[in-house]
Design a protein around this motif. Structure first.
Motif, mmCIF file in Angstrom:
data_model
loop_
_atom_site.group_PDB
_atom_site.id
_atom_site.type_symbol
_atom_site.label_atom_id
_atom_site.label_comp_id
_atom_site.label_asym_id
_atom_site.label_seq_id
_atom_site.Cartn_x
_atom_site.Cartn_y
_atom_site.Cartn_z
ATOM 1 N N ASN A 122 0.872 -1.137 -0.116
ATOM 2 C CA ASN A 122 -0.007 0.022 0.156
ATOM 3 C C ASN A 122 0.774 1.174 -0.102
ATOM 4 O OD1 ASN A 122 0.700 -0.863 2.621
ATOM 5 N ND2 ASN A 122 -0.638 0.885 3.307
ATOM 6 N N ASN A 123 0.223 2.329 -0.238
ATOM 7 C CA ASN A 123 1.043 3.493 -0.773
ATOM 8 C C ASN A 123 0.214 4.678 -0.334
ATOM 9 O OD1 ASN A 123 2.381 5.758 -1.618
ATOM 10 N ND2 ASN A 123 2.817 5.057 -3.737
ATOM 11 N N SER A 124 0.469 5.334 1.020
ATOM 12 C CA SER A 124 -0.434 6.421 1.542
ATOM 13 C C SER A 124 0.307 7.691 1.059
ATOM 14 C CB SER A 124 -0.642 6.466 2.916
ATOM 15 O OG SER A 124 -0.922 5.348 3.400
ATOM 16 N N PRO A 125 -0.197 8.726 0.432
ATOM 17 C CA PRO A 125 0.358 9.967 -0.246
ATOM 18 C C PRO A 125 1.110 10.711 1.030
ATOM 19 C CG PRO A 125 -1.846 9.652 -1.016
ATOM 20 C CD PRO A 125 -1.808 8.737 0.012
ATOM 21 N N GLU A 126 0.474 10.764 2.244
ATOM 22 C CA GLU A 126 1.131 11.296 3.081
ATOM 23 C C GLU A 126 1.161 10.769 4.588
ATOM 24 O OE1 GLU A 126 2.409 14.424 3.009
ATOM 25 O OE2 GLU A 126 1.766 14.838 1.102
ATOM 26 N N GLY B 80 4.312 -2.352 -7.916
ATOM 27 C CA GLY B 80 4.195 -1.068 -6.834
ATOM 28 C C GLY B 80 4.316 0.165 -7.833
ATOM 29 N N PHE B 81 4.174 1.321 -7.537
ATOM 30 C CA PHE B 81 4.530 2.456 -8.304
ATOM 31 C C PHE B 81 4.979 3.581 -7.227
ATOM 32 C CE2 PHE B 81 4.003 6.440 -10.281
ATOM 33 C CZ PHE B 81 4.793 6.424 -11.410
ATOM 34 N N SER B 82 6.021 4.141 -7.177
ATOM 35 C CA SER B 82 6.450 5.248 -6.336
ATOM 36 C C SER B 82 6.917 4.601 -5.006
ATOM 37 C CB SER B 82 5.386 6.352 -6.133
ATOM 38 O OG SER B 82 6.019 7.383 -5.386
ATOM 39 N N VAL C 85 9.366 -14.696 -4.744
ATOM 40 C CA VAL C 85 8.793 -13.601 -5.886
ATOM 41 C C VAL C 85 9.019 -14.330 -7.081
ATOM 42 C CG1 VAL C 85 8.834 -11.525 -6.905
ATOM 43 C CG2 VAL C 85 9.391 -11.722 -4.378
ATOM 44 N N ARG C 86 7.919 -14.481 -7.760
ATOM 45 C CA ARG C 86 8.109 -15.059 -9.223
ATOM 46 C C ARG C 86 8.562 -14.048 -10.256
ATOM 47 N NH1 ARG C 86 8.179 -16.112 -13.737
ATOM 48 N NH2 ARG C 86 7.124 -17.566 -14.918
ATOM 49 N N ALA C 87 7.722 -12.782 -10.182
ATOM 50 C CA ALA C 87 7.989 -11.891 -11.126
ATOM 51 C C ALA C 87 7.700 -10.422 -10.304
ATOM 52 C CB ALA C 87 7.385 -11.915 -12.283
ATOM 53 N N ALA C 88 8.381 -9.230 -10.674
ATOM 54 C CA ALA C 88 8.057 -8.197 -10.257
ATOM 55 C C ALA C 88 8.042 -6.905 -11.049
ATOM 56 C CB ALA C 88 8.907 -7.866 -8.928
ATOM 57 N N ALA C 89 7.095 -5.800 -11.014
ATOM 58 C CA ALA C 89 7.194 -4.621 -11.494
ATOM 59 C C ALA C 89 7.253 -3.593 -10.747
ATOM 60 C CB ALA C 89 5.875 -4.664 -12.457
ATOM 61 N N ALA C 90 8.243 -2.785 -10.847
ATOM 62 C CA ALA C 90 8.340 -1.625 -10.121
ATOM 63 C C ALA C 90 8.655 -0.287 -10.719
ATOM 64 C CB ALA C 90 9.586 -1.848 -8.977
ATOM 65 N N GLY C 91 7.727 0.412 -10.595
ATOM 66 C CA GLY C 91 7.690 1.924 -11.312
ATOM 67 C C GLY C 91 7.884 2.994 -10.390
ATOM 68 N N HIS D 25 6.045 11.885 -13.111
ATOM 69 C CA HIS D 25 5.767 10.918 -11.877
ATOM 70 C C HIS D 25 4.395 10.520 -11.797
ATOM 71 C CE1 HIS D 25 7.141 8.847 -8.442
ATOM 72 N NE2 HIS D 25 6.211 9.363 -7.859
ATOM 73 N N GLU D 26 3.909 9.760 -12.791
ATOM 74 C CA GLU D 26 2.547 9.428 -12.756
ATOM 75 C C GLU D 26 2.616 7.826 -13.365
ATOM 76 O OE1 GLU D 26 -0.189 11.022 -15.572
ATOM 77 O OE2 GLU D 26 1.523 12.094 -16.308
ATOM 78 N N MET D 27 1.615 7.005 -12.901
ATOM 79 C CA MET D 27 1.350 5.877 -13.656
ATOM 80 C C MET D 27 0.182 5.791 -14.745
ATOM 81 S SD MET D 27 0.759 1.974 -12.036
ATOM 82 C CE MET D 27 0.808 0.363 -13.138
ATOM 83 N N THR D 28 0.683 5.867 -15.842
ATOM 84 C CA THR D 28 -0.309 6.107 -17.152
ATOM 85 C C THR D 28 -1.014 4.978 -17.353
ATOM 86 O OG1 THR D 28 1.241 5.570 -18.854
ATOM 87 C CG2 THR D 28 1.122 7.965 -17.982
#
Length: 340
Positions: free
Chosen positions: A72-76, A184-186, A203-209, A317-320
């Motif tokens: 999870n990713n909380s902005p603040e 995950g992103f950011s 971990v089998r595979a991972a995507a980190a942006g 810095h955005e996930m399009t």
């Protein structure tokens, strides 16, 4: 003529049965379900997590499917846990549900806190004293070392959640593979990358942006420069009690991506990197964000990692939508290879 018609009819019937059997092997019909699993300290996790089960679950020929984990990713930062819970819930109801339904996999998102207090102070690379809070959701060095009740070893808490989810899903006749997908992103991109380095056997595979400024590389040193976590993996054993497993890590397919206009550089910030680590990065790998990105790409390649580094032109810095589509395609590719 009659025998020919009967033969053709028989072949068609067998073909239809074959298709039905094939579908039953790869897709298990279920009702789309969102569950909130409460904290269970006895099992090793002190915070709830959300679990999404799609309407149809893809499986391999052996009957197993994948669990996709997104930290999870909380902005603040906030001391109100309901804030972090709500961000996690919104994420799994939107992107999490979309990934689950499109890929046919179950999705897990924890509700780890990102507390505002206690606050700490440190001298930054500008020699000024800064006050900061733990960026727990990025699995920073301070986070791994903290002894604050409930925040200890969030990486192990996530593993406990994964094991708990596997047990719960098995009761629903959904069998989860031993290794998970991660994305995950950011901030959650940092967590994803760092967790994969710390626990590659999981971990089998991972995507980190969105980790364009710098993130940990699968090396203990580079040209004589010692790289401690989270610059590299030199002190993995002292931090988590085990040596960095490069042999396993290099087998993991990785999709590391960012926008080429992303200026969200975490390196100068004391809550992400201690001053000595930030200076090491800037002095040895450059001031340029993209220049450092290319350095990381080279370093991953030097150990034979199966990492793809992808920059998206004109993106900040955005996930399009394009990024999300490519992440789905990346995981679909891994699923197809699993079925070969």
């Amino acid at each position: 003529m009659m025998k020919s018609k009967i033969l053709i009819y028989g072949i068609l019937v067998l073909a239809i049965i074959g298709i039905i059997v094939f579908v039953s092997i790869y897709l298990q019909p279920t009702e789309p379900t969102l569950l909130k699993i409460e904290a269970n300290p006895t099992k090793g996790f002190y915070w709830p997590y959300y679990l999404y089960i799609p309407g149809r679950v893809w499986t391999e020929a052996d009957g197993k499917t994948y669990l996709l984990v997104e930290p999870n990713n909380s902005p603040e930062p906030s001391d109100d846990q309901s804030v972090h819970d709500e961000w996690a819930r919104k994420r799994i109801e939107s992107i999490g549900a979309e990934m689950a339904e499109d890929l046919g996999v179950t999705v897990l998102i924890p509700t780890f806190p990102r507390p505002k207090t206690p606050e700490f102070s440190a001298i930054g690379i500008d020699n000024e004293t800064w006050t900061y809070s733990l960026v727990t959701q990025a699995l920073t060095r301070d986070t791994l070392l903290t002894e604050i009740d409930g925040l200890e070893r969030l990486d192990l808490q996530l593993i406990a959640m994964i094991d708990d989810a596997r047990e719960r899903l098995s009761q629903k006749r959904i069998n989860i593979a031993d290794k998970v997908f991660m994305m995950g992103f950011s901030t959650s991109g940092y967590f994803t990358n760092r967790f994969t380095l710390l626990h590659p056997e999981r971990v089998r595979a991972a995507a980190a942006g969105g980790t364009v400024g710098w993130d940990a590389v699968p090396l203990k040193e580079w040209n004589g420069i010692k790289l401690r976590y989270p610059v590299g993996m030199r002190d993995s054993e002292s931090l988590v009690g085990k040596e960095f497993d490069l042999e396993t890590f290099r087998t993991i397919p990785l999709y590391i991506y960012a926008g080429d206009q992303d200026t969200n550089d975490s390196v100068p910030h004391v809550d992400m990197y201690e001053a000595e680590d930030a200076r090491l990065i800037l002095q040895n790998f450059g001031e340029s964000i993209i220049g450092r990105w290319q350095f990381r790409k080279k370093m991953y390649g030097s150990v034979g990692s199966k990492a793809r580094f992808v920059l998206y032109p004109g993106v900040g810095h955005e996930m399009t939508d394009e990024m999300l589509s490519d992440v789905k395609a990346f995981f679909s590719e891994q699923m197809a290879r699993s079925s070969e």
